[in-house]
Design a protein around this motif. Structure first.
Motif, PDB file in Angstrom:
ATOM      1  N   ARG A 146       0.671  -1.097  -0.006  1.00  0.00           N
ATOM      2  CA  ARG A 146      -0.033  -0.148   0.043  1.00  0.00           C
ATOM      3  C   ARG A 146       0.920   1.291  -0.137  1.00  0.00           C
ATOM      4  O   ARG A 146       0.463   2.461   0.111  1.00  0.00           O
ATOM      5  N   SER A 147       2.169   0.976  -0.107  1.00  0.00           N
ATOM      6  CA  SER A 147       2.930   2.281  -0.334  1.00  0.00           C
ATOM      7  C   SER A 147       4.146   2.134  -1.227  1.00  0.00           C
ATOM      8  O   SER A 147       4.690   1.091  -1.389  1.00  0.00           O
ATOM      9  N   LEU A 148       4.613   3.356  -1.613  1.00  0.00           N
ATOM     10  CA  LEU A 148       6.032   3.321  -2.399  1.00  0.00           C
ATOM     11  C   LEU A 148       6.651   4.378  -1.868  1.00  0.00           C
ATOM     12  O   LEU A 148       6.515   5.476  -1.515  1.00  0.00           O
ATOM     13  N   THR A 149       8.007   4.136  -1.635  1.00  0.00           N
ATOM     14  CA  THR A 149       9.004   5.117  -1.240  1.00  0.00           C
ATOM     15  C   THR A 149       9.887   5.530  -2.140  1.00  0.00           C
ATOM     16  O   THR A 149      10.419   4.381  -2.787  1.00  0.00           O
ATOM     17  N   VAL A 150      10.350   6.643  -2.737  1.00  0.00           N
ATOM     18  CA  VAL A 150      11.126   7.073  -3.265  1.00  0.00           C
ATOM     19  C   VAL A 150      12.387   8.079  -2.884  1.00  0.00           C
ATOM     20  O   VAL A 150      12.113   8.585  -1.564  1.00  0.00           O
ATOM     21  N   ARG A 151      13.386   8.069  -3.507  1.00  0.00           N
ATOM     22  CA  ARG A 151      14.390   9.031  -2.930  1.00  0.00           C
ATOM     23  C   ARG A 151      14.362  10.170  -3.984  1.00  0.00           C
ATOM     24  O   ARG A 151      14.549  10.159  -5.132  1.00  0.00           O
ATOM     25  N   ILE A 152      14.264  11.534  -3.397  1.00  0.00           N
ATOM     26  CA  ILE A 152      14.301  12.682  -4.124  1.00  0.00           C
ATOM     27  C   ILE A 152      16.138  12.939  -4.279  1.00  0.00           C
ATOM     28  O   ILE A 152      16.946  12.657  -3.712  1.00  0.00           O
ATOM     29  N   PRO A 153      16.585  13.177  -5.607  1.00  0.00           N
ATOM     30  CA  PRO A 153      17.862  13.281  -5.999  1.00  0.00           C
ATOM     31  C   PRO A 153      18.322  14.221  -5.200  1.00  0.00           C
ATOM     32  O   PRO A 153      17.695  15.545  -4.949  1.00  0.00           O
ATOM     33  N   GLY A 154      19.701  14.182  -4.640  1.00  0.00           N
ATOM     34  CA  GLY A 154      20.268  15.369  -4.096  1.00  0.00           C
ATOM     35  C   GLY A 154      20.884  16.593  -4.543  1.00  0.00           C
ATOM     36  O   GLY A 154      21.485  17.179  -4.113  1.00  0.00           O
ATOM     37  N   ASP A 155      20.998  16.232  -5.992  1.00  0.00           N
ATOM     38  CA  ASP A 155      21.759  17.315  -6.772  1.00  0.00           C
ATOM     39  C   ASP A 155      20.907  18.636  -6.982  1.00  0.00           C
ATOM     40  O   ASP A 155      19.960  18.431  -7.583  1.00  0.00           O
ATOM     41  N   PRO A 156      21.486  19.812  -6.364  1.00  0.00           N
ATOM     42  CA  PRO A 156      20.237  20.972  -6.492  1.00  0.00           C
ATOM     43  C   PRO A 156      20.427  21.363  -7.985  1.00  0.00           C
ATOM     44  O   PRO A 156      19.378  22.132  -8.276  1.00  0.00           O
ATOM     45  N   SER A 157      21.287  21.068  -8.993  1.00  0.00           N
ATOM     46  CA  SER A 157      21.239  21.320 -10.140  1.00  0.00           C
ATOM     47  C   SER A 157      20.235  20.688 -10.926  1.00  0.00           C
ATOM     48  O   SER A 157      19.814  20.963 -11.833  1.00  0.00           O
ATOM     49  N   LEU A 158      19.915  19.521 -10.283  1.00  0.00           N
ATOM     50  CA  LEU A 158      18.874  18.630 -11.052  1.00  0.00           C
ATOM     51  C   LEU A 158      17.625  18.965 -10.583  1.00  0.00           C
ATOM     52  O   LEU A 158      16.630  18.928 -10.948  1.00  0.00           O
ATOM     53  N   VAL A 159      17.493  19.312  -9.098  1.00  0.00           N
ATOM     54  CA  VAL A 159      16.380  19.512  -8.455  1.00  0.00           C
ATOM     55  C   VAL A 159      16.442  20.721  -7.720  1.00  0.00           C
ATOM     56  O   VAL A 159      16.588  20.646  -6.216  1.00  0.00           O
ATOM     57  N   PRO A 160      16.179  22.222  -8.559  1.00  0.00           N
ATOM     58  CA  PRO A 160      16.073  23.263  -7.677  1.00  0.00           C
ATOM     59  C   PRO A 160      14.958  23.249  -6.804  1.00  0.00           C
ATOM     60  O   PRO A 160      13.985  22.735  -6.948  1.00  0.00           O
ATOM     61  N   SER A 161      15.218  24.180  -5.539  1.00  0.00           N
ATOM     62  CA  SER A 161      14.076  24.257  -4.765  1.00  0.00           C
ATOM     63  C   SER A 161      12.841  24.722  -5.287  1.00  0.00           C
ATOM     64  O   SER A 161      12.938  25.600  -6.181  1.00  0.00           O
ATOM     65  N   GLY A 162      11.815  24.391  -4.994  1.00  0.00           N
ATOM     66  CA  GLY A 162      10.559  24.825  -5.390  1.00  0.00           C
ATOM     67  C   GLY A 162       9.454  23.752  -5.340  1.00  0.00           C
ATOM     68  O   GLY A 162       9.639  22.725  -4.815  1.00  0.00           O
ATOM     69  N   TRP A 163       8.383  24.260  -6.173  1.00  0.00           N
ATOM     70  CA  TRP A 163       7.251  23.345  -5.917  1.00  0.00           C
ATOM     71  C   TRP A 163       7.276  22.345  -7.077  1.00  0.00           C
ATOM     72  O   TRP A 163       7.717  22.739  -8.519  1.00  0.00           O
ATOM     73  N   TYR A 164       6.822  21.158  -7.158  1.00  0.00           N
ATOM     74  CA  TYR A 164       6.823  20.095  -8.064  1.00  0.00           C
ATOM     75  C   TYR A 164       5.417  19.352  -8.096  1.00  0.00           C
ATOM     76  O   TYR A 164       4.898  18.945  -7.273  1.00  0.00           O
ATOM     77  N   MET A 165       5.143  19.023  -9.412  1.00  0.00           N
ATOM     78  CA  MET A 165       3.917  18.033  -9.126  1.00  0.00           C
ATOM     79  C   MET A 165       4.509  16.463  -9.173  1.00  0.00           C
ATOM     80  O   MET A 165       5.479  16.265  -9.938  1.00  0.00           O
ATOM     81  N   THR A 166       4.029  15.819  -8.416  1.00  0.00           N
ATOM     82  CA  THR A 166       4.656  14.478  -8.312  1.00  0.00           C
ATOM     83  C   THR A 166       3.642  13.436  -9.069  1.00  0.00           C
ATOM     84  O   THR A 166       2.367  13.518  -8.692  1.00  0.00           O
ATOM     85  N   ILE A 167       3.762  12.929 -10.006  1.00  0.00           N
ATOM     86  CA  ILE A 167       3.068  11.774 -10.927  1.00  0.00           C
ATOM     87  C   ILE A 167       3.420  10.418 -10.846  1.00  0.00           C
ATOM     88  O   ILE A 167       4.346  10.286 -11.353  1.00  0.00           O
ATOM     89  N   ALA A 168       2.607   9.589 -10.590  1.00  0.00           N
ATOM     90  CA  ALA A 168       2.544   8.139 -10.817  1.00  0.00           C
ATOM     91  C   ALA A 168       2.006   7.828 -12.096  1.00  0.00           C
ATOM     92  O   ALA A 168       1.171   8.272 -12.482  1.00  0.00           O
ATOM     93  N   THR A 169       2.711   6.760 -12.869  1.00  0.00           N
ATOM     94  CA  THR A 169       2.179   6.420 -14.348  1.00  0.00           C
ATOM     95  C   THR A 169       1.933   4.872 -13.960  1.00  0.00           C
ATOM     96  O   THR A 169       3.042   4.203 -13.519  1.00  0.00           O
ATOM     97  N   ASP A 170       1.218   4.352 -14.718  1.00  0.00           N
ATOM     98  CA  ASP A 170       1.042   2.710 -14.608  1.00  0.00           C
ATOM     99  C   ASP A 170       1.637   2.203 -15.993  1.00  0.00           C
ATOM    100  O   ASP A 170       2.229   3.043 -16.783  1.00  0.00           O
ATOM    101  N   GLY A 171       1.528   0.882 -16.144  1.00  0.00           N
ATOM    102  CA  GLY A 171       2.286   0.281 -17.234  1.00  0.00           C
ATOM    103  C   GLY A 171       1.641   0.716 -18.696  1.00  0.00           C
ATOM    104  O   GLY A 171       2.177   0.583 -19.620  1.00  0.00           O
ATOM    105  N   ARG A 172       0.375   1.486 -18.731  1.00  0.00           N
ATOM    106  CA  ARG A 172      -0.223   1.695 -20.070  1.00  0.00           C
ATOM    107  C   ARG A 172      -0.042   3.277 -20.347  1.00  0.00           C
ATOM    108  O   ARG A 172      -0.458   3.955 -21.135  1.00  0.00           O
TER     109      ARG A 172
END
Length: 184
Positions: A146-172
């Protein structure tokens, strides 16, 4: 306009993938109903649709002698992937914040169907260009019933601070409704 790049969602010039694997895997979608020009924007919306708006309001003729009309109609495109059936569900308890390098857990009744989770930076385009747009694949490091755990990348040049939409996608390729996550 010769040499102009057109959004794939609206005027693709690609062949549909054939059974033998040839082609690009893309197929034509809906054409715009309103002529758009230089000052056109397309924004990915949290529900998976795409809003398109704008035009070139400066002049109405080639001689640049008559003032133009700024197109004020907005079109909202619903991509075919939203018609694949039930969308994966994704929820986050607690605060909608995370640090770079941190593990983040999402609850879902659809963990068996979810194949990918991504962070999508919201659009901030001007003149058809969005220098800040990014789509970041997240590594799933734990997967339970019933849960998925992800790791946010640590590189600030890849993930600048701010708001993001988090989207899960299925196999289709069907996306969840986006969850907002603030990366610090």
């Amino acid at each position: 306009m010769a040499g102009a790049l057109l959004p794939v969602a609206f005027r693709p010039r690609y062949r549909r993938r054939t059974d033998d694997g040839r082609g690009s895997g893309r197929s034509p979608a809906a054409d715009l109903t309103v002529g758009r020009d230089y000052h056109t924007e397309a924004l990915f919306l949290p529900d998976g649709r795409v809003a398109v708006f704008g035009s070139d309001p400066l002049f109405a003729d080639k001689a640049d002698s008559r003032p133009g009309h700024f197109e004020q109609r907005v079109e909202v495109y619903t991509p075919p992937y939203l018609f694949h059936g039930a969308r994966p569900a994704l929820a986050r308890g607690g605060r909608p914040e995370a640090e770079r390098g941190e593990e983040v857990t999402f609850d879902s009744t659809d963990t068996a169907r979810i194949t990918r989770i991504r962070l999508m930076r919201p659009g901030s385009a001007t003149h058809v260009t969005d220098f800040d747009q990014r789509s970041i694949a997240l590594d799933v490091i734990r997967h339970t019933g019933r849960s998925l755990t992800v790791r946010i990348p640590g590189d600030p040049s890849l993930v600048p601070s701010g708001w993001y939409m988090t989207i899960a996608t299925d196999g289709r390729g069907t996306p969840s409704q986006a969850l907002w996550l603030h990366i610090r």
